[in-house]
Design an enzyme around this catalytic site. Structure first.
Site, PDB file in Angstrom:
ATOM      1  N   SER A  33       1.002  -1.255   0.041  1.00  0.00           N
ATOM      2  CA  SER A  33      -0.276   0.174   0.050  1.00  0.00           C
ATOM      3  C   SER A  33       0.821   1.166  -0.044  1.00  0.00           C
ATOM      4  O   SER A  33       0.469   2.387  -0.286  1.00  0.00           O
ATOM      5  CB  SER A  33      -0.974   0.023   1.374  1.00  0.00           C
ATOM      6  OG  SER A  33      -0.054  -0.114   2.328  1.00  0.00           O
ATOM      7  N   ASP A  60      -3.438  -9.443   7.442  1.00  0.00           N
ATOM      8  CA  ASP A  60      -2.264  -9.455   8.172  1.00  0.00           C
ATOM      9  C   ASP A  60      -1.344 -10.637   7.917  1.00  0.00           C
ATOM     10  O   ASP A  60      -1.914 -11.828   8.035  1.00  0.00           O
ATOM     11  CB  ASP A  60      -2.803  -9.313   9.818  1.00  0.00           C
ATOM     12  CG  ASP A  60      -1.719  -9.274  10.424  1.00  0.00           C
ATOM     13  OD1 ASP A  60      -0.571  -9.344  10.392  1.00  0.00           O
ATOM     14  OD2 ASP A  60      -2.202  -9.302  11.847  1.00  0.00           O
ATOM     15  N   VAL A  61      -0.039 -10.433   7.725  1.00  0.00           N
ATOM     16  CA  VAL A  61       0.655 -11.469   7.143  1.00  0.00           C
ATOM     17  C   VAL A  61       1.013 -12.427   8.277  1.00  0.00           C
ATOM     18  O   VAL A  61       1.229 -13.622   8.129  1.00  0.00           O
ATOM     19  CB  VAL A  61       2.340 -10.904   6.468  1.00  0.00           C
ATOM     20  CG1 VAL A  61       1.988 -10.226   5.294  1.00  0.00           C
ATOM     21  CG2 VAL A  61       2.807  -9.922   7.541  1.00  0.00           C
ATOM     22  N   ASN A  85       7.119  -8.325   1.259  1.00  0.00           N
ATOM     23  CA  ASN A  85       7.695  -7.112   1.420  1.00  0.00           C
ATOM     24  C   ASN A  85       7.292  -6.426   2.769  1.00  0.00           C
ATOM     25  O   ASN A  85       8.016  -5.617   3.323  1.00  0.00           O
ATOM     26  CB  ASN A  85       7.217  -6.118   0.202  1.00  0.00           C
ATOM     27  CG  ASN A  85       7.572  -4.795   0.683  1.00  0.00           C
ATOM     28  OD1 ASN A  85       8.626  -4.362   0.542  1.00  0.00           O
ATOM     29  ND2 ASN A  85       6.317  -3.912   1.028  1.00  0.00           N
ATOM     30  N   SER A 104      16.999  -6.828   5.267  1.00  0.00           N
ATOM     31  CA  SER A 104      17.449  -5.662   5.526  1.00  0.00           C
ATOM     32  C   SER A 104      19.061  -5.631   5.692  1.00  0.00           C
ATOM     33  O   SER A 104      19.474  -6.827   6.449  1.00  0.00           O
ATOM     34  CB  SER A 104      16.719  -5.027   6.494  1.00  0.00           C
ATOM     35  OG  SER A 104      17.697  -3.890   7.126  1.00  0.00           O
ATOM     36  N   TYR A 112      14.017  -6.366  15.270  1.00  0.00           N
ATOM     37  CA  TYR A 112      14.229  -6.257  13.549  1.00  0.00           C
ATOM     38  C   TYR A 112      15.260  -6.906  12.847  1.00  0.00           C
ATOM     39  O   TYR A 112      15.025  -7.728  12.034  1.00  0.00           O
ATOM     40  CB  TYR A 112      14.201  -4.587  13.321  1.00  0.00           C
ATOM     41  CG  TYR A 112      14.097  -4.147  11.917  1.00  0.00           C
ATOM     42  CD1 TYR A 112      12.916  -4.379  11.173  1.00  0.00           C
ATOM     43  CD2 TYR A 112      15.239  -3.921  11.181  1.00  0.00           C
ATOM     44  CE1 TYR A 112      12.694  -3.838   9.866  1.00  0.00           C
ATOM     45  CE2 TYR A 112      15.209  -3.642   9.796  1.00  0.00           C
ATOM     46  CZ  TYR A 112      13.872  -3.560   9.139  1.00  0.00           C
ATOM     47  OH  TYR A 112      13.879  -3.200   7.859  1.00  0.00           O
ATOM     48  N   ALA A 120      16.879  -9.574  14.143  1.00  0.00           N
ATOM     49  CA  ALA A 120      16.752 -10.888  14.528  1.00  0.00           C
ATOM     50  C   ALA A 120      15.603 -11.563  13.362  1.00  0.00           C
ATOM     51  O   ALA A 120      15.769 -12.368  12.902  1.00  0.00           O
ATOM     52  CB  ALA A 120      16.221 -11.179  15.845  1.00  0.00           C
ATOM     53  N   LYS A 146      14.989 -10.077  10.443  1.00  0.00           N
ATOM     54  CA  LYS A 146      15.640  -9.965   9.044  1.00  0.00           C
ATOM     55  C   LYS A 146      16.954 -10.934   8.622  1.00  0.00           C
ATOM     56  O   LYS A 146      16.963 -11.500   7.695  1.00  0.00           O
ATOM     57  CB  LYS A 146      15.901  -8.424   8.626  1.00  0.00           C
ATOM     58  CG  LYS A 146      15.056  -7.493   8.760  1.00  0.00           C
ATOM     59  CD  LYS A 146      13.906  -7.768   7.829  1.00  0.00           C
ATOM     60  CE  LYS A 146      12.929  -6.601   7.317  1.00  0.00           C
ATOM     61  NZ  LYS A 146      11.961  -6.941   6.383  1.00  0.00           N
ATOM     62  N   ILE A 174      16.416   3.613   2.491  1.00  0.00           N
ATOM     63  CA  ILE A 174      15.495   3.940   1.347  1.00  0.00           C
ATOM     64  C   ILE A 174      14.596   5.078   1.851  1.00  0.00           C
ATOM     65  O   ILE A 174      13.996   4.814   2.968  1.00  0.00           O
ATOM     66  CB  ILE A 174      14.715   2.542   0.952  1.00  0.00           C
ATOM     67  CG1 ILE A 174      15.504   1.353   0.801  1.00  0.00           C
ATOM     68  CG2 ILE A 174      14.086   3.018  -0.534  1.00  0.00           C
ATOM     69  CD1 ILE A 174      16.681   1.412  -0.084  1.00  0.00           C
TER      70      ILE A 174
HETATM   71  P1  NAP Z   1       6.589   1.111   4.992  1.00  0.00           P
HETATM   72  O1  NAP Z   1       6.624   2.397   4.181  1.00  0.00           O
HETATM   73  O2  NAP Z   1       6.408   1.580   6.349  1.00  0.00           O
HETATM   74  O3  NAP Z   1       5.403   0.104   4.559  1.00  0.00           O
HETATM   75  C1  NAP Z   1       4.946  -1.094   5.038  1.00  0.00           C
HETATM   76  C2  NAP Z   1       3.919  -1.820   4.333  1.00  0.00           C
HETATM   77  O4  NAP Z   1       3.973  -2.916   5.088  1.00  0.00           O
HETATM   78  C3  NAP Z   1       2.455  -1.180   4.271  1.00  0.00           C
HETATM   79  O5  NAP Z   1       1.933  -1.522   3.280  1.00  0.00           O
HETATM   80  C4  NAP Z   1       2.015  -1.472   5.612  1.00  0.00           C
HETATM   81  O6  NAP Z   1       0.670  -1.944   5.601  1.00  0.00           O
HETATM   82  C5  NAP Z   1       2.427  -3.044   5.460  1.00  0.00           C
HETATM   83  N1  NAP Z   1       2.335  -3.943   6.561  1.00  0.00           N
HETATM   84  C6  NAP Z   1       2.739  -3.589   7.921  1.00  0.00           C
HETATM   85  N2  NAP Z   1       2.552  -4.608   8.634  1.00  0.00           N
HETATM   86  C7  NAP Z   1       1.790  -5.795   8.014  1.00  0.00           C
HETATM   87  C8  NAP Z   1       1.066  -6.720   8.340  1.00  0.00           C
HETATM   88  N3  NAP Z   1       1.042  -7.067   9.647  1.00  0.00           N
HETATM   89  N4  NAP Z   1       0.230  -7.334   7.365  1.00  0.00           N
HETATM   90  C9  NAP Z   1       0.187  -6.871   6.045  1.00  0.00           C
HETATM   91  N5  NAP Z   1       0.936  -5.600   5.734  1.00  0.00           N
HETATM   92  C10 NAP Z   1       1.448  -5.271   6.831  1.00  0.00           C
HETATM   93  O7  NAP Z   1       7.858   0.195   4.666  1.00  0.00           O
HETATM   94  P2  NAP Z   1       8.931   0.322   3.723  1.00  0.00           P
HETATM   95  O8  NAP Z   1      10.040   1.343   3.988  1.00  0.00           O
HETATM   96  O9  NAP Z   1       8.605   0.378   2.249  1.00  0.00           O
HETATM   97  O10 NAP Z   1       9.546  -1.046   4.130  1.00  0.00           O
HETATM   98  C11 NAP Z   1       9.110  -2.311   2.944  1.00  0.00           C
HETATM   99  C12 NAP Z   1      10.090  -3.306   3.471  1.00  0.00           C
HETATM  100  O11 NAP Z   1      11.456  -3.221   3.251  1.00  0.00           O
HETATM  101  C13 NAP Z   1      10.044  -3.800   4.741  1.00  0.00           C
HETATM  102  O12 NAP Z   1      10.020  -5.255   4.934  1.00  0.00           O
HETATM  103  C14 NAP Z   1      11.555  -3.212   5.514  1.00  0.00           C
HETATM  104  O13 NAP Z   1      11.537  -3.900   6.852  1.00  0.00           O
HETATM  105  C15 NAP Z   1      12.223  -3.345   4.369  1.00  0.00           C
HETATM  106  N6  NAP Z   1      13.166  -2.318   4.472  1.00  0.00           N
HETATM  107  C16 NAP Z   1      13.249  -0.811   4.427  1.00  0.00           C
HETATM  108  C17 NAP Z   1      14.152  -0.202   4.383  1.00  0.00           C
HETATM  109  C18 NAP Z   1      13.926   1.350   4.330  1.00  0.00           C
HETATM  110  O14 NAP Z   1      14.918   2.042   4.474  1.00  0.00           O
HETATM  111  N7  NAP Z   1      12.899   2.020   4.159  1.00  0.00           N
HETATM  112  C19 NAP Z   1      15.332  -0.659   4.824  1.00  0.00           C
HETATM  113  C20 NAP Z   1      15.481  -2.117   4.799  1.00  0.00           C
HETATM  114  C21 NAP Z   1      14.636  -2.861   4.606  1.00  0.00           C
HETATM  115  P3  NAP Z   1      -0.206  -0.638   6.410  1.00  0.00           P
HETATM  116  O15 NAP Z   1       0.137   0.668   6.034  1.00  0.00           O
HETATM  117  O16 NAP Z   1      -1.533  -0.975   6.387  1.00  0.00           O
HETATM  118  O17 NAP Z   1       0.151  -1.120   7.967  1.00  0.00           O
END
Ligand code: NAP
Length: 240
Positions: free
Chosen positions: A14, A56-57, A83, A135, A148, A150, A152, A181
């Protein structure tokens, strides 16, 4: 890369990285389904022809029923992108059991749930691509992110084991490890923390979600058919 006949399921699509991945696959003509937990801009995704489902995953029952629904509608799932992820940061001494469980259940069990649900139909088709978003915290650790990191690191181990189990059925399983990111997840970090990261990144900038999405698309394509069990960092050179 041709994704025209492909069915792509992206968890947490989303916003942030997942949204960028979903839109990229849709632009390539794929049938795309995203999940979310709390809310979605339905109008936006409807206008792009991207299906969206609350799921919910961490909840195995909801995951199974969504996968069943998609298989009924499209007859297959070709590509799964795990993701969805959250952070609940804090030093170990102050980390609550609740925050530990929530992060592990979402970031690690959620990946297990979806892989388990899609792998049987993928095995039947003898085709599948699974990309798990981990990550660099899962590789090098990060103070304040015991839960987090652990979760990942667990995803990286899960990726390798499942890659070995599913390889004979022509299913590739890989992980992508982003560094910093620009998304809502990182928006909430203080300027000091961001500056500190920046000073350690050889490329001297953060990445856009689109750059992650390009790598995910490559790993999901037949151009990457001889790559499995790998974790590819996309971090501007932070981890090397
Ligand atoms: P984000 O902007 O916070 O978006 C998270 C997404 O995950 C949202 O669509 C959220 O839905 C959904 N979500 C959260 N909990 C959920 C659940 N229990 N069931 C289903 N959907 C769920 O995150 P992002 O920065 O894009 O990160 C995406 C992935 O990349 C994650 O796995 C994160 O750990 C990884 N990552 C990100 C970064 C970074 O710098 N951003 C770095 C390393 C790794 P809702 O809006 O409905 O909650």
């Amino acid at each position: 890369m041709d994704f025209k006949e492909k069915v792509v399921l992206i968890t947490g699509g989303s916003r942030g990285i997942g949204k960028s991945i979903a839109e990229d696959f849709r632009n390539e003509g794929a049938n795309v389904i995203i999940t979310y937990k709390n809310s979605v801009n339905a109008e936006h995704f409807d206008s792009l022809g991207i299906l969206h489902r609350m799921c919910d995953v961490a909840d195995m029952k909801s995951v199974n029923s969504l996968v069943e629904e998609i298989n009924k509608q499209f007859g297959k799932i070709d590509i799964l992108i795990n993701n969805a992820g959250i952070t609940k940061d804090g030093l170990l001494m102050r980390m609550s059991e609740e925050d530990w469980d929530l992060v592990i259940d979402t970031n690690l069990k959620g990946v297990f749930n979806f892989i388990k649900a899609v792998s049987r139909p993928m095995m039947g088709k003898r085709y599948g691509k699974i990309v798990n978003i981990t990550s660099i915290s899962g590789i090098i650790g990060n103070a304040g992110q015991a839960n987090y990191s652990a979760s990942k690191a667990g995803v990286i181990g899960l990726t390798k084991s499942v890659a070995k189990e599913l390889a004979s059925r022509n299913i590739n399983v890989n992980a992508v490890a982003p560094g910093f990111i620009e998304t809502e997840m990182t928006d909430k970090l203080s300027d000091d923390v961001k500056q500190n990261y920046l000073s350690n990144i050889p490329l001297k900038r953060f990445a856009t979600p689109g750059e992650v999405s390009a790598l995910v698309k490559f790993l999901s394509s037949d151009n990457a058919s001889y790559i499995t069990g790998q974790t590819i960092c996309i971090d501007g050179g932070l981890v090397m």
